[in-house]
Design an enzyme around this catalytic site. Structure first.
Site, PDB file in Angstrom:
ATOM      1  N   ASP A   7     -34.790  88.687  73.310  1.00 32.20           N
ATOM      2  CA  ASP A   7     -35.958  87.826  73.377  1.00 32.20           C
ATOM      3  C   ASP A   7     -36.686  88.185  74.695  1.00 32.20           C
ATOM      4  OD1 ASP A   7     -37.518  85.331  72.853  1.00 32.20           O
ATOM      5  OD2 ASP A   7     -36.515  84.695  74.684  1.00 32.20           O
ATOM      6  N   ASP A   9     -39.715  86.069  76.632  1.00 26.70           N
ATOM      7  CA  ASP A   9     -39.955  84.931  77.539  1.00 26.70           C
ATOM      8  C   ASP A   9     -38.676  84.119  77.747  1.00 26.70           C
ATOM      9  OD1 ASP A   9     -42.769  85.382  77.692  1.00 26.70           O
ATOM     10  OD2 ASP A   9     -43.044  84.356  75.789  1.00 26.70           O
ATOM     11  N   GLY A  44     -39.597  79.800  72.215  1.00 28.76           N
ATOM     12  CA  GLY A  44     -39.450  80.621  71.011  1.00 28.76           C
ATOM     13  C   GLY A  44     -40.377  80.225  69.870  1.00 28.76           C
ATOM     14  N   ARG A  47     -47.472  79.671  69.347  1.00 30.65           N
ATOM     15  CA  ARG A  47     -48.479  78.931  70.128  1.00 30.65           C
ATOM     16  C   ARG A  47     -48.986  77.701  69.372  1.00 30.65           C
ATOM     17  NH1 ARG A  47     -53.110  82.785  71.502  1.00 30.65           N
ATOM     18  NH2 ARG A  47     -51.263  84.025  71.998  1.00 30.65           N
ATOM     19  N   ASN A 121     -48.545  87.888  73.437  1.00 29.59           N
ATOM     20  CA  ASN A 121     -48.858  88.512  74.727  1.00 29.59           C
ATOM     21  C   ASN A 121     -47.804  89.527  75.154  1.00 29.59           C
ATOM     22  OD1 ASN A 121     -51.343  87.066  75.649  1.00 29.59           O
ATOM     23  ND2 ASN A 121     -50.043  85.271  75.333  1.00 29.59           N
ATOM     24  N   ASP A 173     -32.870  82.521  74.736  1.00 35.37           N
ATOM     25  CA  ASP A 173     -32.843  81.356  75.625  1.00 35.37           C
ATOM     26  C   ASP A 173     -33.225  80.079  74.884  1.00 35.37           C
ATOM     27  OD1 ASP A 173     -35.619  82.136  75.366  1.00 35.37           O
ATOM     28  OD2 ASP A 173     -36.049  80.708  76.973  1.00 35.37           O
TER      29      ASP A 173
HETATM   30  P1  B16 Z   1     -47.874  83.361  72.945  1.00 38.52           P
HETATM   31  P2  B16 Z   1     -40.267  84.416  73.126  1.00 38.52           P
HETATM   32  C1  B16 Z   1     -42.295  82.707  72.877  1.00 38.52           C
HETATM   33  O1  B16 Z   1     -41.777  83.913  73.360  1.00 38.52           O
HETATM   34  C2  B16 Z   1     -42.234  81.634  73.934  1.00 38.52           C
HETATM   35  O2  B16 Z   1     -40.881  81.283  74.190  1.00 38.52           O
HETATM   36  C3  B16 Z   1     -42.958  80.393  73.465  1.00 38.52           C
HETATM   37  O3  B16 Z   1     -42.959  79.421  74.499  1.00 38.52           O
HETATM   38  C4  B16 Z   1     -44.396  80.774  73.094  1.00 38.52           C
HETATM   39  O4  B16 Z   1     -45.090  79.632  72.575  1.00 38.52           O
HETATM   40  C5  B16 Z   1     -44.381  81.877  72.033  1.00 38.52           C
HETATM   41  O5  B16 Z   1     -43.671  83.003  72.546  1.00 38.52           O
HETATM   42  C6  B16 Z   1     -45.789  82.335  71.682  1.00 38.52           C
HETATM   43  O6  B16 Z   1     -46.335  82.917  72.828  1.00 38.52           O
HETATM   44  O7  B16 Z   1     -48.692  82.117  73.081  1.00 38.52           O
HETATM   45  O8  B16 Z   1     -47.873  84.222  74.196  1.00 38.52           O
HETATM   46  O9  B16 Z   1     -48.211  84.149  71.705  1.00 38.52           O
HETATM   47  O10 B16 Z   1     -39.400  83.438  73.842  1.00 38.52           O
HETATM   48  O11 B16 Z   1     -40.045  84.460  71.623  1.00 38.52           O
HETATM   49  O12 B16 Z   1     -40.249  85.774  73.760  1.00 38.52           O
HETATM   50 MG    MG Z   2     -37.546  82.918  74.819  1.00 33.28          MG
END
Ligand code: B16
Ligand code: MG
Length: 218
Positions: A7, A9, A44, A47, A121, A173
């Site tokens: 993963d 973030d 995870g 958005r 992102n 996480d």
């Molecule tokens: P974005 P991961 C997730 O990343 C984040 O944990 C989560 O908080 C976020 O809302 C989601 O990505 C979407 O992110 O707005 O940047 O597209 O933990 O799966 O790496």
């Molecule tokens: Mg994560």
């Protein structure tokens, strides 16, 4: 296990803190209660689904157009924060630089590695951190239709690594991410808030512990 899917973030980097700051700014503006406990439920999760979870605590009913604009505003705040990320944002409980060290060691023994993230992102973050060279595949929120706890992101990563899910270890996480991995038939290591999730195979305090997991060729 033959391969590892990370993963992004909250596992490879501390961008989870920037998600928190950006959502907090939106929630404060809307006078919606928001704290780290609520934030942990967003880990995870995509958005738009994150926004829906936050708006559950509001008495106001927002239109689809308003929700779209709120999500866009959050993303703009988040991307502004991402402009300043450097290798110091690479995550590890043991101190700076250890994830690079762990990634380098795993890369050196040719263990196939992928990123499986819900984040759209991901390309910007990977580029800012300079970690793309360690990964044989990167699957992110731009390539999937169903966000965690659906296993789609990890199944696609395993396919790109030419591995069966049961031969891949997912490092997560988030509760949603752990569920996604278990739903897909993967082995799971939990770190941070996911360390205590039920049914995980390995609780991790730091990524460097991956090097000591039984059955690992290193
Ligand atoms: P974005 P991961 C997730 O990343 C984040 O944990 C989560 O908080 C976020 O809302 C989601 O990505 C979407 O992110 O707005 O940047 O597209 O933990 O799966 O790496
Ligand atoms: Mg994560």
């Amino acid at each position: 296990m033959n391969a590892i899917i990370f993963d992004l973030d909250g596992v490879l980097c501390h961008t989870d803190e920037y998600h928190y700051m950006a959502w907090k700014a939106i929630a404060d503006e809307l006078h919606i209660p928001f704290n780290r406990e609520v934030n942990n439920q967003l880990r995870g999760v995509s958005r738009m689904e994150s926004l829906e979870l936050i708006l559950r605590n509001s008495p106001v009913c927002y239109s689809e157009q308003e929700k779209f604009l709120l999500a866009e505003k959050k993303n703009n705040i988040y991307r502004e924060l991402l402009q300043n990320i450097t290798s110091k944002d690479l995550a590890d409980g043991d101190g700076l630089g250890l994830p690079i060290c762990a990634l380098e060691k795993l890369h050196a023994v040719h263990i196939p590695m992928a990123i499986g993230s819900s984040s759209k992102n991901t390309p910007l973050i990977v580029e800012k951190l300079g970690i793309g060279k360690f990964f044989d595949a990167i699957v992110d929120g731009n390539q999937i239709s169903h966000s965690k706890p659906d296993p789609e992101v990890f199944l696609l990563a395993a396919e790109k690594l030419h591995q069966k899910p049961s031969d891949c270890l997912v490092v997560e996480d988030a509760e949603a991410g752990v569920k996604a991995a278990l739903n897909g038939g993967f082995l799971v290591a939990g770190i941070g808030p996911a360390k205590d999730c039920p049914n995980i195979n390995y609780p991790l305090l730091s990524l460097s512990e991956l090097l000591a997991i039984e059955g690992h060729p290193a």
